[in-house]
Motif scaffolding. Structure first.
Motif, PDB file in Angstrom:
ATOM      1  N   LEU A  16      29.021  46.872  51.986  1.00 37.22           N
ATOM      2  CA  LEU A  16      28.663  47.334  50.998  1.00 37.22           C
ATOM      3  C   LEU A  16      27.363  46.493  50.480  1.00 37.22           C
ATOM      4  CD1 LEU A  16      31.923  48.149  49.267  1.00 37.22           C
ATOM      5  CD2 LEU A  16      30.506  49.839  50.216  1.00 37.22           C
ATOM      6  N   LYS A  22      22.233  46.354  45.333  1.00 34.99           N
ATOM      7  CA  LYS A  22      23.553  47.137  44.619  1.00 34.99           C
ATOM      8  C   LYS A  22      23.059  47.670  43.142  1.00 34.99           C
ATOM      9  CE  LYS A  22      28.193  46.191  43.378  1.00 34.99           C
ATOM     10  NZ  LYS A  22      29.527  45.088  43.226  1.00 34.99           N
ATOM     11  N   VAL A  26      23.437  51.553  42.450  1.00 36.88           N
ATOM     12  CA  VAL A  26      24.381  52.147  41.515  1.00 36.88           C
ATOM     13  C   VAL A  26      23.675  52.968  40.274  1.00 36.88           C
ATOM     14  CG1 VAL A  26      26.208  51.442  39.901  1.00 36.88           C
ATOM     15  CG2 VAL A  26      26.001  50.346  42.057  1.00 36.88           C
ATOM     16  N   ARG A 133      33.938  47.322  39.507  1.00 34.95           N
ATOM     17  CA  ARG A 133      33.597  47.251  40.792  1.00 34.95           C
ATOM     18  C   ARG A 133      31.930  47.491  41.169  1.00 34.95           C
ATOM     19  NH1 ARG A 133      35.607  52.230  40.098  1.00 34.95           N
ATOM     20  NH2 ARG A 133      34.891  53.865  41.287  1.00 34.95           N
ATOM     21  N   ASN A 134      31.472  48.135  40.145  1.00 33.71           N
ATOM     22  CA  ASN A 134      29.993  48.265  40.222  1.00 33.71           C
ATOM     23  C   ASN A 134      29.007  47.129  39.732  1.00 33.71           C
ATOM     24  OD1 ASN A 134      30.131  50.749  40.929  1.00 33.71           O
ATOM     25  ND2 ASN A 134      30.619  51.525  38.980  1.00 33.71           N
ATOM     26  N   TYR A 195      30.766  56.699  48.613  1.00 33.26           N
ATOM     27  CA  TYR A 195      30.587  55.123  48.351  1.00 33.26           C
ATOM     28  C   TYR A 195      31.668  54.893  47.274  1.00 33.26           C
ATOM     29  CZ  TYR A 195      28.553  51.186  45.763  1.00 33.26           C
ATOM     30  OH  TYR A 195      28.590  49.954  44.980  1.00 33.26           O
ATOM     31  N   SER A 199      33.874  51.350  47.181  1.00 37.09           N
ATOM     32  CA  SER A 199      33.277  50.417  46.485  1.00 37.09           C
ATOM     33  C   SER A 199      34.586  49.536  45.869  1.00 37.09           C
ATOM     34  CB  SER A 199      32.340  50.662  45.376  1.00 37.09           C
ATOM     35  OG  SER A 199      33.038  51.509  44.509  1.00 37.09           O
ATOM     36  N   TYR A 202      34.987  45.590  46.530  1.00 37.34           N
ATOM     37  CA  TYR A 202      34.281  44.644  45.880  1.00 37.34           C
ATOM     38  C   TYR A 202      35.191  43.756  45.063  1.00 37.34           C
ATOM     39  CZ  TYR A 202      29.430  46.452  46.687  1.00 37.34           C
ATOM     40  OH  TYR A 202      28.464  46.946  47.108  1.00 37.34           O
TER      41      TYR A 202
END
Ligand SMILES: C[S@@+](CC[C@H](N)C(=O)[O-])C[C@H]1O[C@@H](n2cnc3c(N)ncnc32)[C@H](O)[C@@H]1O
Length: 240
Positions: A16, A22, A26, A133-134, A195, A199, A202
């Motif tokens: 990822l 990232k 996102v 997680r983002n 995705y 995710s 993470y």
């Protein structure tokens, strides 16, 4: 980010994106899926998401009229729940697409939740739904929560989880690994809905996140699995 519990994770975090890549991936992804976000959410969770948000807001236990920042607010579902419970919500998200879809009526601001345009100790509480997680740096996010929430204030953070029961975990990984991306492709954006379930890789374990919250200035931090671990809820109080 430390990754324990790897045996329970259906996807590998090494596949990822990280850092600035990232963050922009996102934001672009949520801009793209914003128009159908609510409908896909309801279908994909069989409306359990509504129940999970209600539970998060109920766990705040703040006085009526308390000012609560909903961080990574998306289309405003948690803001609506906060208003229904007598709180005064403020909505923050970095995706303009999602903010445009926010029908909660709460004051909205485009902001990165790692650097909020909010004075220290200005908020009585914070909610955050399905965005841990983002973020690029979870410790930095918890430190930012500690800065903006007043002593004695409360936080309730939701995110997807990984069920402990092996059979449920297998079913969950088939559903999110194969079926959800198809529902996403049909109604919205296939790669995004491929995705999003991945995710979860993470996220550190619940115990680790509780420890991180303690180290960032929160007391009585607790972690609860909801719906057999499909979702997880972190609740804590800002230390005086
Ligand atoms: C899965 S959606 C959840 C939306 C909403 N909280 C809910 O419960 O439906 C995740 C949201 O987090 C936002 N987000 C992710 N990282 C962010 C960041 N660093 N700053 C602000 N918003 C962020 C995305 O734009 C998206 O709207």
């Amino acid at each position: 980010m430390v990754r324990r519990d790897a045996a329970h994770r259906p996807w590998d975090v090494d596949e990822l994106p990280t850092g600035a890549t990232k963050a922009s991936a996102v934001r672009d992804m949520f801009d793209a899926i914003a128009p159908r976000y609510d409908v896909v959410n309801r279908i994909m969770t069989f409306r359990l998401d509504v129940k999970w948000r209600r539970r998060a807001v109920r766990s705040l236990h703040l006085a009526e009229g308390s000012l609560v920042g909903d961080l990574a607010s998306g289309t405003g579902d948690l803001c609506k729940e906060l208003s229904r419970s007598g709180y005064v919500p403020l909505s923050f998200d970095f995706s303009l697409g999602m903010l445009r879809g926010d029908t909660s009526g709460a004051p909205r601001a485009q902001a990165d939740i790692l650097t909020l345009p909010v004075a220290a100790s200005a908020l009585d509480g914070v909610t955050c739904g399905f965005a841990l997680r983002n973020v690029v740096d979870l410790t930095a996010f918890f430190a930012e929560l500690s800065r903006v929430v007043r002593p004695g204030g409360r936080i309730a953070l939701l995110d997807v989880g990984i069920p402990r029961n092996p059979v449920v975990r297998w079913g969950n990984s088939v559903y999110f690994g194969r079926i959800v991306p198809r529902i996403g492709a049909l109604l919205s954006d296939g790669p995004a809905y491929s995705y999003l379930p991945r995710s979860v890789a993470y996220l550190p374990s619940g115990d680790e996140m509780v420890d991180m919250l303690r180290q960032c200035g929160f007391s009585d931090a607790s972690h609860t699995n909801l719906s057999g671990g499909l979702t997880q809820l972190l609740v804590a109080t800002r230390r005086a």
